[in-house]
Design a protein around this motif. Structure first.
Motif, PDB file in Angstrom:
ATOM      1  N   PRO A   1      43.530  11.525  25.511  1.00  0.00           N
ATOM      2  CA  PRO A   1      44.663  10.793  25.277  1.00  0.00           C
ATOM      3  C   PRO A   1      44.452   9.396  24.272  1.00  0.00           C
ATOM      4  N   ALA A   2      45.126   9.468  23.395  1.00  0.00           N
ATOM      5  CA  ALA A   2      45.064   8.234  22.505  1.00  0.00           C
ATOM      6  C   ALA A   2      45.561   7.049  23.128  1.00  0.00           C
TER       7      ALA A   2
ATOM      8  N   SER B   1      34.086  23.622   7.146  1.00  0.00           N
ATOM      9  CA  SER B   1      35.214  23.667   7.799  1.00  0.00           C
ATOM     10  C   SER B   1      35.941  22.593   7.968  1.00  0.00           C
ATOM     11  N   THR B   2      37.176  22.320   7.376  1.00  0.00           N
ATOM     12  CA  THR B   2      38.073  20.997   7.760  1.00  0.00           C
ATOM     13  C   THR B   2      39.209  21.314   8.742  1.00  0.00           C
ATOM     14  N   LEU B   3      39.347  20.211   9.566  1.00  0.00           N
ATOM     15  CA  LEU B   3      40.381  20.401  10.657  1.00  0.00           C
ATOM     16  C   LEU B   3      41.160  19.177  10.366  1.00  0.00           C
ATOM     17  N   VAL B   4      42.302  19.401  10.485  1.00  0.00           N
ATOM     18  CA  VAL B   4      43.353  18.335  10.063  1.00  0.00           C
ATOM     19  C   VAL B   4      44.526  17.980  11.302  1.00  0.00           C
ATOM     20  N   MET B   5      44.854  16.976  11.539  1.00  0.00           N
ATOM     21  CA  MET B   5      46.071  16.930  12.413  1.00  0.00           C
ATOM     22  C   MET B   5      46.703  15.483  11.716  1.00  0.00           C
ATOM     23  N   LEU B   6      48.099  15.432  12.140  1.00  0.00           N
ATOM     24  CA  LEU B   6      48.823  14.041  11.882  1.00  0.00           C
ATOM     25  C   LEU B   6      48.976  13.216  13.214  1.00  0.00           C
ATOM     26  N   ALA B   7      48.576  11.957  13.196  1.00  0.00           N
ATOM     27  CA  ALA B   7      48.980  11.093  14.210  1.00  0.00           C
ATOM     28  C   ALA B   7      49.011   9.766  13.805  1.00  0.00           C
ATOM     29  N   ARG B   8      50.053   8.935  14.514  1.00  0.00           N
ATOM     30  CA  ARG B   8      50.345   7.552  14.304  1.00  0.00           C
ATOM     31  C   ARG B   8      50.568   7.231  12.571  1.00  0.00           C
ATOM     32  N   GLY B   9      51.049   8.158  12.024  1.00  0.00           N
ATOM     33  CA  GLY B   9      51.475   7.824  10.758  1.00  0.00           C
ATOM     34  C   GLY B   9      50.451   8.098   9.980  1.00  0.00           C
ATOM     35  N   TYR B  10      49.078   8.873  10.152  1.00  0.00           N
ATOM     36  CA  TYR B  10      47.985   9.112   9.508  1.00  0.00           C
ATOM     37  C   TYR B  10      47.924  10.570   9.462  1.00  0.00           C
ATOM     38  N   VAL B  11      47.141  10.967   8.319  1.00  0.00           N
ATOM     39  CA  VAL B  11      46.564  12.280   8.089  1.00  0.00           C
ATOM     40  C   VAL B  11      45.133  12.059   8.709  1.00  0.00           C
TER      41      VAL B  11
ATOM     42  N   VAL C   1      27.646   8.925  19.490  1.00  0.00           N
ATOM     43  CA  VAL C   1      28.967   9.464  19.626  1.00  0.00           C
ATOM     44  C   VAL C   1      29.774   8.699  18.963  1.00  0.00           C
ATOM     45  N   TYR C   2      30.569   9.161  18.089  1.00  0.00           N
ATOM     46  CA  TYR C   2      31.464   8.392  17.793  1.00  0.00           C
ATOM     47  C   TYR C   2      33.037   8.513  18.489  1.00  0.00           C
ATOM     48  N   ARG C   3      33.581   7.158  18.660  1.00  0.00           N
ATOM     49  CA  ARG C   3      34.520   6.990  19.568  1.00  0.00           C
ATOM     50  C   ARG C   3      35.847   6.502  18.712  1.00  0.00           C
ATOM     51  N   ASN C   4      37.170   7.039  18.764  1.00  0.00           N
ATOM     52  CA  ASN C   4      38.315   6.522  18.199  1.00  0.00           C
ATOM     53  C   ASN C   4      39.304   6.550  19.430  1.00  0.00           C
ATOM     54  N   PRO C   5      39.400   5.387  20.087  1.00  0.00           N
ATOM     55  CA  PRO C   5      40.444   5.699  21.134  1.00  0.00           C
ATOM     56  C   PRO C   5      41.852   5.720  20.600  1.00  0.00           C
TER      57      PRO C   5
ATOM     58  N   GLY D   1      42.344   9.083  19.759  1.00  0.00           N
ATOM     59  CA  GLY D   1      42.252   9.774  20.840  1.00  0.00           C
ATOM     60  C   GLY D   1      41.075  10.835  20.782  1.00  0.00           C
ATOM     61  N   PHE D   2      39.969  10.387  20.068  1.00  0.00           N
ATOM     62  CA  PHE D   2      38.888  11.606  20.166  1.00  0.00           C
ATOM     63  C   PHE D   2      37.639  10.920  20.025  1.00  0.00           C
ATOM     64  N   THR D   3      36.563  11.859  20.310  1.00  0.00           N
ATOM     65  CA  THR D   3      35.280  11.509  20.098  1.00  0.00           C
ATOM     66  C   THR D   3      34.542  12.604  19.152  1.00  0.00           C
ATOM     67  N   CYS D   4      33.319  12.221  18.510  1.00  0.00           N
ATOM     68  CA  CYS D   4      32.680  13.286  17.781  1.00  0.00           C
ATOM     69  C   CYS D   4      31.082  13.135  18.051  1.00  0.00           C
ATOM     70  N   LYS D   5      30.300  13.906  18.589  1.00  0.00           N
ATOM     71  CA  LYS D   5      28.915  13.822  18.856  1.00  0.00           C
ATOM     72  C   LYS D   5      28.254  13.999  17.354  1.00  0.00           C
ATOM     73  N   ILE D   6      27.124  13.040  17.414  1.00  0.00           N
ATOM     74  CA  ILE D   6      26.440  12.943  16.023  1.00  0.00           C
ATOM     75  C   ILE D   6      24.965  13.415  16.330  1.00  0.00           C
ATOM     76  N   PRO D   7      24.626  14.940  15.796  1.00  0.00           N
ATOM     77  CA  PRO D   7      23.159  15.295  16.160  1.00  0.00           C
ATOM     78  C   PRO D   7      22.230  14.002  16.002  1.00  0.00           C
ATOM     79  N   ALA D   8      21.411  14.375  16.970  1.00  0.00           N
ATOM     80  CA  ALA D   8      19.982  13.398  17.128  1.00  0.00           C
ATOM     81  C   ALA D   8      19.349  13.367  15.761  1.00  0.00           C
ATOM     82  N   GLY D   9      18.757  12.435  15.300  1.00  0.00           N
ATOM     83  CA  GLY D   9      18.132  11.901  14.010  1.00  0.00           C
ATOM     84  C   GLY D   9      19.014  12.104  12.883  1.00  0.00           C
ATOM     85  N   TRP D  10      20.256  12.175  12.989  1.00  0.00           N
ATOM     86  CA  TRP D  10      21.112  12.000  11.721  1.00  0.00           C
ATOM     87  C   TRP D  10      21.490  10.856  11.469  1.00  0.00           C
ATOM     88  N   VAL D  11      21.752  10.308  10.128  1.00  0.00           N
ATOM     89  CA  VAL D  11      21.931   8.954   9.705  1.00  0.00           C
ATOM     90  C   VAL D  11      23.694   8.847   9.481  1.00  0.00           C
ATOM     91  N   VAL D  12      24.081   7.675   9.615  1.00  0.00           N
ATOM     92  CA  VAL D  12      25.249   7.240   9.611  1.00  0.00           C
ATOM     93  C   VAL D  12      25.524   6.452   8.323  1.00  0.00           C
TER      94      VAL D  12
END
Length: 232
Positions: free
Chosen positions: A227-228, A193-203, A61-65, A68-79
């Motif tokens: 919550p971030a 599919s691309t999802l976009v948000m604006l947060a903390r001065g970043y896209v 799981v990728y976590r970015n406090p 404020g989000f997490t993203c699951k990485i499927p088993a067996g995938w490479v980073v």
């Protein structure tokens, strides 16, 4: 939707590599494919080089406090996040101004693939790409939907067509803007599919690539928001 901006070299290279299913020479051949388990030390090191929080991968799981989000990485995938950033850093170092601004303009937070990029195959290489760019690089940018101007340009350059206009999309209680694309690859269809948000001065953009709608939706469902963390 008349806004136009210029994507940073880092984001352009990253999404171009993912959209092309990554050719043999796309990444350094000396790189060894890390698994989707704990992968934190160099990510932490990069976060000290820039004000951008690089987040961390642990237990698939990728976590970015900070965002404020997490993203699951499927088993067996490479980073391959480090390799993707290193590839751009190498290019930036050939230009002093670009090198000076590279930490400010953008950063690939996560690049994960269903198989190593150097492994050729007939099927679509499923991909997750999360990137963040400074909103200051886009004068006049007021909302996430505007960012799809340059995103669509990059996608079209790779042979993708947008299914429809970008639309609001709920991920739990968080509302982001989403755009869906597809590309014919011989007898197959590559979907993005691309999802976009604006947060903390970043896209912050979340791009998911797969061979079917169900595959892409399964990847999107691995994204969740909390919550971030407060800035120190």
């Amino acid at each position: 939707m008349s806004f136009r901006g210029r994507l940073s070299l880092k984001f352009f290279q990253a999404i171009a590599l993912a959209a092309c299913a990554l050719q043999l020479n796309a990444l350094p051949q000396s790189a060894s494919p890390p698994d989707s388990g704990t992968h934190t030390s160099s990510l932490r090191a990069r976060s000290t080089e820039s004000s951008l929080d690089a987040g961390r991968v642990s237990a698939g799981v990728y976590r970015n406090p900070s965002f404020g989000f997490t993203c699951k990485i499927p088993a067996g995938w490479v980073v391959r996040t480090e390799e993707m950033n290193a590839r751009d850093d190498k290019g930036a170092n050939s230009n002093n101004e670009a090198a000076k601004d590279s930490g400010k303009s953008g950063h690939v937070l996560l690049a994960a693939f269903s198989r190593p990029p150097e492994a050729r195959a007939e099927d679509v290489n499923g991909s997750i790409l999360i990137a963040a760019e400074s909103a200051a690089a886009y004068p006049g940018l007021k909302d996430a939907a505007q960012y799809f101007g340059p995103v669509t340009e990059v996608a079209k350059a790779q042979g993708f067509e947008m299914d429809d206009e970008p639309y609001e999309f709920a991920v739990g209680t968080k509302v982001v803007v989403r755009g869906d694309f597809q590309k014919d690859v011989g007898s197959r269809v590559m979907r993005q599919s691309t999802l976009v948000m604006l947060a903390r001065g970043y896209v912050v953009s979340f791009t998911f690539i797969g061979g079917t709608e169900d595959e892409v939706e399964g990847l999107v469902q691995g994204l969740s928001f909390q919550p971030a963390a407060l800035k120190k």
